[in-house]
Enzyme design. Structure first.
Site, mmCIF file in Angstrom:
data_model
loop_
_atom_site.group_PDB
_atom_site.id
_atom_site.type_symbol
_atom_site.label_atom_id
_atom_site.label_comp_id
_atom_site.label_asym_id
_atom_site.label_seq_id
_atom_site.Cartn_x
_atom_site.Cartn_y
_atom_site.Cartn_z
ATOM 1 N N LYS A 83 0.836 -1.057 -0.057
ATOM 2 C CA LYS A 83 0.037 0.151 0.131
ATOM 3 C C LYS A 83 1.046 1.156 -0.015
ATOM 4 O O LYS A 83 1.768 1.411 0.902
ATOM 5 C CB LYS A 83 -0.813 -0.020 1.252
ATOM 6 C CG LYS A 83 -2.106 0.665 1.007
ATOM 7 C CD LYS A 83 -3.111 0.549 2.193
ATOM 8 C CE LYS A 83 -4.462 1.038 2.017
ATOM 9 N NZ LYS A 83 -5.065 0.819 3.630
HETATM 10 O O1 G3P Z 1 -8.228 1.646 4.748
HETATM 11 C C1 G3P Z 1 -8.345 3.059 5.021
HETATM 12 C C2 G3P Z 1 -9.770 3.668 5.010
HETATM 13 O O2 G3P Z 1 -10.600 2.576 4.730
HETATM 14 C C3 G3P Z 1 -9.853 4.335 6.454
HETATM 15 O O3 G3P Z 1 -11.165 4.454 6.736
HETATM 16 O O4 G3P Z 1 -12.831 5.248 8.260
HETATM 17 O O5 G3P Z 1 -10.401 5.923 8.842
HETATM 18 O O6 G3P Z 1 -11.730 7.048 7.040
HETATM 19 P P1 G3P Z 1 -11.529 5.728 7.983
#
Ligand code: G3P
Length: 216
Positions: A83
């Site tokens: 990633k």
């Molecule tokens: O994997 C990255 C992403 O899904 C992060 O989500 O909830 O931290 O905005 P969030």
């Protein structure tokens, strides 16, 4: 559409894998920070549970450092996907890694040109963050439509990986648009299978089963 789970929790990953519907896992440094123990060991354990792609994020910010880190992460298991953040250095790293045949996931995408550049750099997956856009009154799902259209227009192979999902409805919308993958937090994964009318209907059926038992 493929279902990935967005967590570094081994318990949550095992629970999702037991459902038999899990295609992969995404992690990020914030998700890893919620867990205890060494990140490399966590990745190793995740790869034992899940056969599909497991995204492990680099922490270097420069191209050379990202590529060096990718080499180390790739040794963990064959299903590790590297990633890489959407930056100019990240784009260079994506290009280098894609030339070497390494699977990558370009993360922190918030507009369509970033997604186009990730695809041109050879990313296997592009991760637009829909929830974080909605949080600031943007339109996460419109971005998914834009990216899917652009990728179709040019026959680009990069898969649209819808990230930062907060609600089951976003998974439905992503599937309607034709996004390749949704990475789903554990709570939303559980919500996807439930509906109040299912619960009410099942309770009624069970009550009628009891009635029939009393009849005999
Ligand atoms: O994997 C990255 C992403 O899904 C992060 O989500 O909830 O931290 O905005 P969030």
């Amino acid at each position: 559409m493929k279902f990935f789970i967005d967590t570094a929790s081994l318990t949550e990953i095992q629970e999702a894998a037991d459902l038999g519907l899990l295609d992969g896992v995404t992690t990020n440094p914030s998700l890893l920070a919620k867990e205890t123990g060494d990140s490399m060991e966590i990745f190793r354990e995740i790869c034992k549970i899940v056969d599909g792609p497991v995204s492990a994020e680099v922490t270097a910010l420069d191209h050379e450092g990202m590529v060096r880190e990718a080499e180390i992460l790739r040794k963990i298991a064959d299903n590790i996907v590297i990633k890489i953040p959407m930056t100019l250095e990240g784009l260079k790293a994506l290009k280098t890694l894609s030339r070497e045949g390494v699977e990558t996931n370009c993360t922190l995408i918030f507009n369509a040109t970033q997604a186009l550049m990730a695809a041109k750099a050879g990313a296997t997956y592009a991760s637009p963050f829909v929830g974080r856009l909605d949080d600031i009154s943007g339109n996460g799902m419109y971005l998914i439509e834009q990216i899917c259209t652009i990728y179709r227009n040019y026959g680009l192979d990069t898969q649209v990986l819808v990230a930062s999902i907060r609600l089951p409805e976003q998974v439905t919308q992503a599937a309607m648009i034709g996004a390749h993958v949704s990475t789903i937090p554990p709570k939303v994964m559980r919500q996807l299978a439930s509906h109040p009318l299912t619960d009410i209907g099942l309770a009624t059926f069970m009550a009628d089963v009891e009635k029939m038992k009393n009849r005999t």
